[in-house]
Design an enzyme around this catalytic site. Structure first.
Site, PDB file in Angstrom:
ATOM      1  N   ALA A   1      -4.852   0.921   1.085  1.00 35.61           N
ATOM      2  CA  ALA A   1      -4.999   1.895   0.648  1.00 35.61           C
ATOM      3  C   ALA A   1      -4.133   2.728   0.345  1.00 35.61           C
ATOM      4  CB  ALA A   1      -5.992   2.504   1.392  1.00 35.61           C
TER       5      ALA A   1
ATOM      6  N   GLY B   1      -5.889  -2.397   3.456  1.00 35.51           N
ATOM      7  CA  GLY B   1      -6.912  -2.860   2.293  1.00 35.51           C
ATOM      8  C   GLY B   1      -6.532  -4.227   1.342  1.00 35.51           C
TER       9      GLY B   1
ATOM     10  N   GLU C   1      -7.754  -7.059   3.335  1.00 33.26           N
ATOM     11  CA  GLU C   1      -9.212  -7.154   3.227  1.00 33.26           C
ATOM     12  C   GLU C   1      -9.583  -7.383   1.847  1.00 33.26           C
ATOM     13  OE1 GLU C   1      -9.401  -2.811   4.515  1.00 33.26           O
ATOM     14  OE2 GLU C   1     -11.185  -3.447   5.739  1.00 33.26           O
TER      15      GLU C   1
ATOM     16  N   GLU D   1      -3.889   0.006  10.044  1.00 31.04           N
ATOM     17  CA  GLU D   1      -4.868   1.218  10.016  1.00 31.04           C
ATOM     18  C   GLU D   1      -4.670   2.197  11.314  1.00 31.04           C
ATOM     19  OE1 GLU D   1      -6.055  -1.721   9.050  1.00 31.04           O
ATOM     20  OE2 GLU D   1      -6.936  -1.344   6.826  1.00 31.04           O
TER      21      GLU D   1
HETATM   22  N1  COA Z   1       0.118   4.282   0.345  1.00 25.58           N
HETATM   23  C1  COA Z   1       0.756   4.911  -0.239  1.00 25.58           C
HETATM   24  N2  COA Z   1       1.961   4.776  -0.576  1.00 25.58           N
HETATM   25  C2  COA Z   1       2.806   3.714   0.132  1.00 25.58           C
HETATM   26  C3  COA Z   1       1.867   2.657   0.784  1.00 25.58           C
HETATM   27  C4  COA Z   1       0.494   3.099   1.104  1.00 25.58           C
HETATM   28  N3  COA Z   1      -0.290   2.108   1.876  1.00 25.58           N
HETATM   29  N4  COA Z   1       2.721   1.869   1.416  1.00 25.58           N
HETATM   30  C5  COA Z   1       3.853   2.049   0.680  1.00 25.58           C
HETATM   31  N5  COA Z   1       3.768   3.221   0.094  1.00 25.58           N
HETATM   32  C6  COA Z   1       5.095   3.749  -0.916  1.00 25.58           C
HETATM   33  C7  COA Z   1       6.056   4.479   0.093  1.00 25.58           C
HETATM   34  O1  COA Z   1       5.469   5.868   0.436  1.00 25.58           O
HETATM   35  C8  COA Z   1       6.952   4.550  -0.554  1.00 25.58           C
HETATM   36  O2  COA Z   1       7.001   5.564  -1.393  1.00 25.58           O
HETATM   37  P1  COA Z   1       8.288   6.528  -2.048  1.00 25.58           P
HETATM   38  O3  COA Z   1       9.304   5.780  -2.703  1.00 25.58           O
HETATM   39  O4  COA Z   1       7.426   7.567  -3.074  1.00 25.58           O
HETATM   40  O5  COA Z   1       8.605   7.233  -0.776  1.00 25.58           O
HETATM   41  C9  COA Z   1       7.143   3.382  -1.504  1.00 25.58           C
HETATM   42  O6  COA Z   1       5.737   2.774  -1.306  1.00 25.58           O
HETATM   43  C10 COA Z   1       7.927   2.067  -0.764  1.00 25.58           C
HETATM   44  O7  COA Z   1       7.630   1.921   0.637  1.00 25.58           O
HETATM   45  P2  COA Z   1       8.586   2.014   1.766  1.00 25.58           P
HETATM   46  O8  COA Z   1       7.760   2.513   3.098  1.00 25.58           O
HETATM   47  O9  COA Z   1       9.623   2.827   1.415  1.00 25.58           O
HETATM   48  O10 COA Z   1       9.040   0.573   1.980  1.00 25.58           O
HETATM   49  P3  COA Z   1       9.382  -0.110   3.130  1.00 25.58           P
HETATM   50  O11 COA Z   1       9.974  -1.308   2.861  1.00 25.58           O
HETATM   51  O12 COA Z   1      10.507   0.748   4.086  1.00 25.58           O
HETATM   52  O13 COA Z   1       8.165  -0.475   4.080  1.00 25.58           O
HETATM   53  C11 COA Z   1       5.825  -0.989   4.535  1.00 25.58           C
HETATM   54  C12 COA Z   1       7.066  -0.868   3.666  1.00 25.58           C
HETATM   55  C13 COA Z   1       4.800  -1.876   3.877  1.00 25.58           C
HETATM   56  C14 COA Z   1       6.372  -1.306   5.890  1.00 25.58           C
HETATM   57  C15 COA Z   1       5.649   0.558   4.597  1.00 25.58           C
HETATM   58  O14 COA Z   1       5.577   1.038   3.303  1.00 25.58           O
HETATM   59  C16 COA Z   1       4.210   0.843   5.230  1.00 25.58           C
HETATM   60  O15 COA Z   1       3.879   0.770   6.373  1.00 25.58           O
HETATM   61  N6  COA Z   1       3.248   1.190   4.388  1.00 25.58           N
HETATM   62  C17 COA Z   1       2.029   1.689   4.788  1.00 25.58           C
HETATM   63  C18 COA Z   1       1.111   0.300   5.136  1.00 25.58           C
HETATM   64  C19 COA Z   1      -0.281   0.778   5.688  1.00 25.58           C
HETATM   65  O16 COA Z   1      -0.422   1.599   6.915  1.00 25.58           O
HETATM   66  N7  COA Z   1      -1.302   0.642   5.077  1.00 25.58           N
HETATM   67  C20 COA Z   1      -2.598   0.713   5.529  1.00 25.58           C
HETATM   68  C21 COA Z   1      -3.076   1.810   4.831  1.00 25.58           C
HETATM   69  S1  COA Z   1      -4.795   2.176   5.333  1.00 25.58           S
END
Ligand code: COA
Length: 258
Positions: A65, A109, A112, A132
């Site tokens: 999400a 999500g 999911e 999450e």
């Molecule tokens: N919601 C909103 N933005 C997200 C996102 C999410 N779930 N997942 C990634 N992004 C965004 C980052 O904020 C970043 O945006 P920015 O460039 O404007 O700062 C962009 O996507 C790239 O992500 P980044 O974190 O820089 O890439 P990474 O390769 O370093 O890490 C992940 C990848 C997937 C490990 C990391 O993005 C992450 O942990 N995301 C969240 C996953 C999560 O918790 N999902 C469950 C949500 S309920």
């Protein structure tokens, strides 16, 4: 502004691509609205037999999400945002086969959504998880309910409680994905599978899905009775007559969807 979800038809397959690569295809309100619109149109489109869901870019299927939408939200706002019908449920009950083509991060999500699909095909580089817990949250798109039915309680507990990510090999081993391919072969192999499925009778596919889905919610005895009734119902279709006649006549069946 770019479309949040793109539709491309390849033969009888509709490929829906979540198109927020800069945000790793995180699911925001616009994606949810667009997905529902596309699924609604595809449901009544007889030229489409199978749906493939994927993410834009090479890095991510869906990274969960959109976390930005959670900031400062009250429980009431969140409840409104999660009002039915929800894309996870629509996908889970969709009358046509839905394949998740998992090209990268498949988190929260995203995992999911993939669990709501009928078949999951993944890149060997894909990563899976329910992170999450790291946000002070739990899965809210069916992850605590659909995931245990796919991979069992223990593996679900492990993913949901730890927030750990796992690779595609392990995801395949625990039953979270059905097939894995090198990244460069993923699209071709997934479309081949979709094409094979889409070449069957759409009517029979719908009934087959209904029978298998019933296994999620019924006892074995009730499910087996239900399956028998659906099997017998197939005897009322023109496609059953055609399928049997084609086999006996050593020719290819021409399905009518009736
Ligand atoms: N919601 C909103 N933005 C997200 C996102 C999410 N779930 N997942 C990634 N992004 C965004 C980052 O904020 C970043 O945006 P920015 O460039 O404007 O700062 C962009 O996507 C790239 O992500 P980044 O974190 O820089 O890439 P990474 O390769 O370093 O890490 C992940 C990848 C997937 C490990 C990391 O993005 C992450 O942990 N995301 C969240 C996953 C999560 O918790 N999902 C469950 C949500 S309920």
């Amino acid at each position: 502004m770019a479309d949040a979800v793109l539709r491309e038809d390849v033969g009888r397959t509709a490929v829906l691509t979540i198109n927020r690569p800069d945000k790793l295809n995180a699911l925001n309100e616009q994606v949810r609205v667009d997905m529902m619109e596309h699924l609604g149109a595809i449901e009544t489109d007889d030229s489409i037999g199978v749906v493939v869901i994927t993410g834009a870019g090479e890095k991510s299927f869906i990274a969960g999400a959109d976390i930005g939408e959670f900031e400062g939200r009250s429980p009431f706002d969140q409840r409104d945002a999660m009002a039915s019908p929800r894309v996870f449920d629509v996908m889970s009950n969709f009358p046509k086969p839905v394949i998740a083509m998992i090209n990268g991060f498949c988190l929260g999500g995203g995992c999911e959504l993939a669990s709501s699909c009928d078949i999951r095909v993944a890149s060997e580089k894909a990563r899976f998880g329910q992170p999450e817990i790291n946000l002070g949250l739990i899965p809210g798109g069916g992850g605590t309910q659909r995931l245990p039915r796919l991979i069992g309680l223990g593996q679900t507990m492990r993913l949901v409680l730890s927030g750990d990510m796992i690779g595609a090999d392990e995801a395949a081993r625990i039953g979270l994905v059905e097939m894995t391919f090198p990244p460069e072969e993923l699209r071709e192999k997934t479309l081949e599978l979709a094409d094979r499925i889409g070449s069957k009778s759409p009517l029979t596919l719908k009934v087959a899905k209904q029978a298998v889905r019933a296994a999620w919610t019924t006892s074995v005895d009730d499910g087996v009775n239900y399956e028998r009734d659906l099997f017998c119902l197939c005897f009322s279709s023109e496609d059953k007559e055609e399928g049997v006649a084609a086999f006996l006549g050593k020719r290819k069946a021409q399905w009518k969807g009736r």
